[in-house]
Design a protein around this motif. Structure first.
Motif, PDB file in Angstrom:
ATOM      1  N   SER A  78       0.310   0.081  -3.695  1.00 43.32           N
ATOM      2  CA  SER A  78       1.391  -0.638  -3.016  1.00 43.32           C
ATOM      3  C   SER A  78       2.602  -0.882  -3.906  1.00 43.32           C
ATOM      4  O   SER A  78       3.715  -0.975  -3.408  1.00 43.32           O
ATOM      5  CB  SER A  78       0.869  -1.959  -2.460  1.00 43.32           C
ATOM      6  N   VAL A  79       2.407  -0.975  -5.219  1.00 45.91           N
ATOM      7  CA  VAL A  79       3.544  -1.225  -6.105  1.00 45.91           C
ATOM      8  C   VAL A  79       4.528  -0.054  -6.108  1.00 45.91           C
ATOM      9  O   VAL A  79       5.665  -0.208  -6.525  1.00 45.91           O
ATOM     10  CB  VAL A  79       3.088  -1.526  -7.549  1.00 45.91           C
ATOM     11  N   GLN A  80       4.118   1.111  -5.609  1.00 46.91           N
ATOM     12  CA  GLN A  80       5.014   2.258  -5.547  1.00 46.91           C
ATOM     13  C   GLN A  80       6.017   2.138  -4.406  1.00 46.91           C
ATOM     14  O   GLN A  80       7.046   2.783  -4.426  1.00 46.91           O
ATOM     15  CB  GLN A  80       4.209   3.545  -5.348  1.00 46.91           C
ATOM     16  N   CYS A  81       5.716   1.345  -3.404  1.00 47.12           N
ATOM     17  CA  CYS A  81       6.520   1.287  -2.179  1.00 47.12           C
ATOM     18  C   CYS A  81       7.570   0.188  -2.245  1.00 47.12           C
ATOM     19  O   CYS A  81       7.323  -0.882  -2.780  1.00 47.12           O
ATOM     20  CB  CYS A  81       5.611   1.033  -0.977  1.00 47.12           C
ATOM     21  N   LYS A  82       8.738   0.456  -1.629  1.00 46.77           N
ATOM     22  CA  LYS A  82       9.770  -0.574  -1.510  1.00 46.77           C
ATOM     23  C   LYS A  82       9.235  -1.769  -0.728  1.00 46.77           C
ATOM     24  O   LYS A  82       9.541  -2.906  -1.027  1.00 46.77           O
ATOM     25  CB  LYS A  82      10.992  -0.018  -0.785  1.00 46.77           C
ATOM     26  N   SER A  83       8.420  -1.489   0.289  1.00 45.55           N
ATOM     27  CA  SER A  83       7.882  -2.549   1.141  1.00 45.55           C
ATOM     28  C   SER A  83       6.677  -3.261   0.516  1.00 45.55           C
ATOM     29  O   SER A  83       6.188  -4.237   1.075  1.00 45.55           O
ATOM     30  CB  SER A  83       7.444  -1.957   2.482  1.00 45.55           C
ATOM     31  N   SER A  84       6.189  -2.768  -0.587  1.00 48.76           N
ATOM     32  CA  SER A  84       4.995  -3.302  -1.263  1.00 48.76           C
ATOM     33  C   SER A  84       3.750  -3.169  -0.404  1.00 48.76           C
ATOM     34  O   SER A  84       2.837  -3.984  -0.481  1.00 48.76           O
ATOM     35  CB  SER A  84       5.181  -4.765  -1.669  1.00 48.76           C
ATOM     36  N   CYS A  85       3.700  -2.116   0.436  1.00 41.80           N
ATOM     37  CA  CYS A  85       2.515  -1.887   1.261  1.00 41.80           C
ATOM     38  C   CYS A  85       2.212  -0.403   1.328  1.00 41.80           C
ATOM     39  O   CYS A  85       2.964   0.372   1.918  1.00 41.80           O
ATOM     40  CB  CYS A  85       2.704  -2.431   2.670  1.00 41.80           C
ATOM     41  N   CYS A  86       1.098   0.003   0.723  1.00 45.25           N
ATOM     42  CA  CYS A  86       0.587   1.362   0.791  1.00 45.25           C
ATOM     43  C   CYS A  86      -0.614   1.290   1.734  1.00 45.25           C
ATOM     44  O   CYS A  86      -1.615   0.671   1.421  1.00 45.25           O
ATOM     45  CB  CYS A  86       0.178   1.844  -0.599  1.00 45.25           C
ATOM     46  N   GLN A  87      -0.499   1.916   2.916  1.00 46.11           N
ATOM     47  CA  GLN A  87      -1.439   1.675   4.004  1.00 46.11           C
ATOM     48  C   GLN A  87      -1.924   2.984   4.607  1.00 46.11           C
ATOM     49  O   GLN A  87      -1.232   3.990   4.584  1.00 46.11           O
ATOM     50  CB  GLN A  87      -0.700   0.841   5.058  1.00 46.11           C
ATOM     51  N   ARG A  88      -3.155   2.949   5.145  1.00 44.85           N
ATOM     52  CA  ARG A  88      -3.685   4.055   5.944  1.00 44.85           C
ATOM     53  C   ARG A  88      -4.376   3.485   7.169  1.00 44.85           C
ATOM     54  O   ARG A  88      -4.906   2.378   7.129  1.00 44.85           O
ATOM     55  CB  ARG A  88      -4.611   4.942   5.131  1.00 44.85           C
ATOM     56  N   SER A  89      -4.374   4.268   8.242  1.00 50.60           N
ATOM     57  CA  SER A  89      -4.925   3.776   9.510  1.00 50.60           C
ATOM     58  C   SER A  89      -6.439   3.884   9.566  1.00 50.60           C
ATOM     59  O   SER A  89      -7.107   3.065  10.184  1.00 50.60           O
ATOM     60  CB  SER A  89      -4.323   4.551  10.671  1.00 50.60           C
TER      61      SER A  89
END
Length: 152
Positions: A78-89
């Motif tokens: 998640s730290v890679q994302c601007k939104s601070s959320c690395c997600q999968r369904s």
């Protein structure tokens, strides 16, 4: 018996080796001329067909390759994302950056792994739901985003 065989083998090996082996002198390699002054490397003129390696294109500050990733881009943490959320369904999907959960949406509490099935809430909201150590390990601590300041 094994000790005697081992001792005999060691003695025979030691007597077969020379007492002071001669180490041959290896000369140093010839000096290599500096690259800019080298007559052996031809000058390659600039060409529109050959990409310029010495001037790579600059990456804009608001975009990223490994960090500062936009929503929809592949991620691992998640730290890679601007939104601070690395997600999968689901367990078979690839992780992608996703927007954080809005009010009354399903959310995840913080995980140990830095990846989510549901994103955490937007700033100012709280993920209202049960928390357990087992859920932290299995990434199943889910809830609903609520505004802690709104009257119930």
């Amino acid at each position: 018996m094994l000790e005697a065989l081992l001792m005999t083998t060691l003695c025979l090996t030691a007597t077969a080796l020379p007492a002071s082996p001669e180490i041959p002198h290896i000369p140093a390699p010839p000096a290599v001329p500096d690259i800019p002054d080298s007559p052996h490397i031809p000058h390659i003129p600039d060409s529109p067909h050959i990409p310029h390696i010495h001037n790579p294109p600059a990456v804009p500050e608001n975009e990223g390759i490994i960090i500062n990733l936009k929503n929809g881009e592949l991620c691992m943490f998640s730290v890679q994302c601007k939104s601070s959320c690395c997600q999968r369904s689901s367990g078979l999907d690839l992780f992608r950056c996703a927007p954080r959960a809005a009010e009354r949406e399903t959310c995840s509490k913080k995980t140990l792994y830095g990846t989510y099935y549901y994103c955490p809430c937007e700033n100012g909201l709280k993920c209202d739901g049960d928390w357990s150590i087992g859920g932290s390990i299995t990434n199943t601590n889910f809830g609903t985003c609520v505004d802690p300041n709104s009257p119930v």
